[in-house]
Design a protein around this motif. Structure first.
Motif, PDB file in Angstrom:
ATOM      1  N   MET A 130     -10.306   8.616  24.221  1.00  0.00           N
ATOM      2  CA  MET A 130      -9.793   7.820  25.332  1.00  0.00           C
ATOM      3  C   MET A 130     -10.912   7.507  26.329  1.00  0.00           C
ATOM      4  O   MET A 130     -11.049   6.362  26.779  1.00  0.00           O
ATOM      5  N   ALA A 131     -11.712   8.510  26.665  1.00  0.00           N
ATOM      6  CA  ALA A 131     -12.813   8.301  27.604  1.00  0.00           C
ATOM      7  C   ALA A 131     -13.799   7.260  27.074  1.00  0.00           C
ATOM      8  O   ALA A 131     -14.238   6.368  27.812  1.00  0.00           O
ATOM      9  N   LEU A 132     -14.143   7.357  25.782  1.00  0.00           N
ATOM     10  CA  LEU A 132     -15.078   6.406  25.182  1.00  0.00           C
ATOM     11  C   LEU A 132     -14.507   4.989  25.201  1.00  0.00           C
ATOM     12  O   LEU A 132     -15.214   4.021  25.535  1.00  0.00           O
ATOM     13  N   ALA A 133     -13.216   4.861  24.848  1.00  0.00           N
ATOM     14  CA  ALA A 133     -12.592   3.542  24.834  1.00  0.00           C
ATOM     15  C   ALA A 133     -12.586   2.930  26.233  1.00  0.00           C
ATOM     16  O   ALA A 133     -12.888   1.739  26.412  1.00  0.00           O
ATOM     17  N   MET A 134     -12.237   3.719  27.249  1.00  0.00           N
ATOM     18  CA  MET A 134     -12.195   3.201  28.612  1.00  0.00           C
ATOM     19  C   MET A 134     -13.580   2.741  29.063  1.00  0.00           C
ATOM     20  O   MET A 134     -13.731   1.699  29.707  1.00  0.00           O
ATOM     21  N   CYS A 171     -15.987   1.680  27.145  1.00  0.00           N
ATOM     22  CA  CYS A 171     -16.311   0.460  26.391  1.00  0.00           C
ATOM     23  C   CYS A 171     -15.551  -0.750  26.937  1.00  0.00           C
ATOM     24  O   CYS A 171     -16.109  -1.853  27.025  1.00  0.00           O
ATOM     25  N   TYR A 172     -14.288  -0.571  27.308  1.00  0.00           N
ATOM     26  CA  TYR A 172     -13.534  -1.683  27.898  1.00  0.00           C
ATOM     27  C   TYR A 172     -14.207  -2.169  29.177  1.00  0.00           C
ATOM     28  O   TYR A 172     -14.309  -3.372  29.432  1.00  0.00           O
ATOM     29  N   GLY A 173     -14.651  -1.223  30.005  1.00  0.00           N
ATOM     30  CA  GLY A 173     -15.288  -1.598  31.259  1.00  0.00           C
ATOM     31  C   GLY A 173     -16.629  -2.277  31.065  1.00  0.00           C
ATOM     32  O   GLY A 173     -17.077  -3.029  31.939  1.00  0.00           O
ATOM     33  N   THR A 174     -17.267  -2.037  29.915  1.00  0.00           N
ATOM     34  CA  THR A 174     -18.619  -2.536  29.668  1.00  0.00           C
ATOM     35  C   THR A 174     -18.636  -3.802  28.820  1.00  0.00           C
ATOM     36  O   THR A 174     -19.562  -4.607  28.926  1.00  0.00           O
ATOM     37  N   VAL A 206     -13.203  -6.474  22.441  1.00  0.00           N
ATOM     38  CA  VAL A 206     -12.014  -5.691  22.804  1.00  0.00           C
ATOM     39  C   VAL A 206     -11.245  -5.254  21.571  1.00  0.00           C
ATOM     40  O   VAL A 206     -10.734  -4.127  21.505  1.00  0.00           O
ATOM     41  N   TYR A 207     -11.176  -6.128  20.563  1.00  0.00           N
ATOM     42  CA  TYR A 207     -10.372  -5.812  19.382  1.00  0.00           C
ATOM     43  C   TYR A 207     -10.928  -4.620  18.618  1.00  0.00           C
ATOM     44  O   TYR A 207     -10.170  -3.849  18.020  1.00  0.00           O
ATOM     45  N   ILE A 264     -10.660   2.400  18.665  1.00  0.00           N
ATOM     46  CA  ILE A 264     -11.157   3.667  19.230  1.00  0.00           C
ATOM     47  C   ILE A 264     -10.101   4.258  20.152  1.00  0.00           C
ATOM     48  O   ILE A 264      -9.797   5.457  20.104  1.00  0.00           O
ATOM     49  N   GLY A 265      -9.499   3.405  21.004  1.00  0.00           N
ATOM     50  CA  GLY A 265      -8.488   3.882  21.935  1.00  0.00           C
ATOM     51  C   GLY A 265      -7.266   4.466  21.254  1.00  0.00           C
ATOM     52  O   GLY A 265      -6.631   5.386  21.783  1.00  0.00           O
TER      53      GLY A 265
END
Length: 402
Positions: free
Chosen positions: A291-295, A297-300, A307-308, A313-314
């Motif tokens: 979850m931390a990694l996905a968040m 990556c979304y922010g970056t 996003v897809y 990952i999320g």
């Protein structure tokens, strides 16, 4: 005696429509708010946050109230009244000319969507103990299907007008109410009913049960933080992808549908196999860190197509949720499961109250015109930090109970 088959089908449809109704407006409600706010995205972000918080607050307050009312008057009238209220509420959302009407409609939506407790009690009434696990399993299936279908259909309908999804949801919900009025029998026998007491309908008292088990209390913190981070999707996804990538309703709906599909696949099959292989404690770590990694990556991510890939990952975060709830359920005796699960539902509602206000306020601050550095991904970095804290809290609990 209730007729289980048509009744169970009706309850499944009702729970599906609860989540479908939430999902179908996710791609369009923020855009409608933005329209009513004169195109001001920052103001719309604040308003969407408060709308989401009001909805979750009403569920937190009224879930035990409706459950207790169903113990007193029966499941059928509570479920049917909630369905009727939901259908009429969608019509109000379709027509709402001002933000004040939207706030009022969200309050009604939160109250009527709290029929989950009465629907769950209905399943327990009509299902024998040895089949009850399968009966409750359909709740997860209804939620998963609703979250897949709702955003996808809402995004497609949004192309025909921002208010069209509300009208469609109203029609489907009212048809289900009419169907239930004819086929849904009462499941609670008169001799099994009990007087209504406000004490039993108090939402805060459900939380007190967790203090009796230190392991449960500690993991409940992880459960809360993971829900706080995960709730960034429904309250910010539309605004964020619109500002960052220029996405419209169709793209938002399809992306959220993919979130639902991947999450359902992980939670329905992959989570159990992974947890069996690596153990529940490592499963918690895997989920929280994913979850931390996905968040992050979304922010970056700078391009919408990225996003897809991040969505997959999320989805792995679902392993952490399954492992956490499994450990909590094993830490308490069988006759305390209901109280503990009720407390976890209350915690989920509290996270649903805080998250929309927190993440939309952070987003609004980050994109404000006067800001020299625009950082629309800031809320996702915040969610990343929350997920890391959740993992750290779980590590502390495991260390103390090693």
């Amino acid at each position: 005696m209730a007729r289980p088959k048509p009744a169970i089908i009706f309850i499944f449809i009702t729970l599906f429509l609860d989540i479908f109704g939430i999902g179908v407006i996710v791609p369009v409600l923020p855009k409608l708010v933005e329209q009513l706010q004169g195109g001001n995205v920052a103001a719309a972000a604040h308003a969407v946050g408060w709308l989401g918080a009001l909805y979750a607050l009403m569920q937190f307050i009224f879930s035990p109230v409706l459950g207790s009312l169903s113990d007193r008057f029966g499941r059928r009238p509570v479920i049917l009244l909630s369905l009727l209220g939901s259908g009429l509420d969608y019509l109000v959302l379709y027509w709402a000319p001002t933000m004040g009407w939207l706030y009022g409609a969200r309050i009604i939506s939160g109250i009527t969507a709290a029929n989950f407790s009465a629907a769950s009690a209905y399943i327990a009434d009509v299902t024998p103990p040895e089949k009850r696990a399968a009966g409750f399993g359909m709740i997860g299936a209804a939620f998963g299907l609703g979250f897949i279908a709702g955003p996808a259909i809402g995004g497609l309908l949004g192309d025909y007008g921002l208010r069209v999804p509300f009208l469609v949801s109203a029609g489907i919900t009212l048809l289900n109410w009419l169907y239930g009025a004819f086929v849904l029998p009462e499941s609670l026998a008169p001799e099994n009913r009990r007087p209504f007491h406000w004490e039993s309908a108090h939402p805060v008292k459900a939380l007190a049960a967790l203090r009796r088990w230190p392991v449960v209390f500690g993991l409940a913190g992880t459960h809360f933080l993971s829900n706080l981070a995960g709730n960034i999707y429904p309250c910010l996804w539309v605004l964020y992808t619109g500002v960052r990538y220029g996405w419209q309703s169709k793209q938002v709906g399809l992306s959220l549908a993919l979130v639902g599909v991947t999450s359902a696949v992980v939670q329905a099959g992959l989570a159990g196999k992974v947890i069996k292989l690596i153990g529940e404690r490592r499963g918690v770590y895997v989920g929280m860190l994913a979850m931390a990694l996905a968040m992050f990556c979304y922010g970056t991510a700078t391009q919408g197509w990225m996003v897809y890939g991040i969505i997959f990952i999320g989805a792995v975060a679902g392993i952490g949720g399954a492992a956490t709830q499994s450990m909590i359920s094993q830490a308490v005796p069988a006759d305390e499961q209901g109280a503990v699960q009720g407390a976890l539902n209350s915690i989920t509602s509290v996270a649903g109250i805080i998250a929309p206000i927190l993440w939309t306020a952070m987003f609004s601050w980050a994109i404000a015109p006067e800001r020299s550095l625009h950082l629309p991904g800031l809320p996702f970095y915040g969610a990343c930090l929350v997920a890391l804290i959740a993992a750290g809290m779980a590590w502390r609990v495991f260390r103390r109970t090693a």
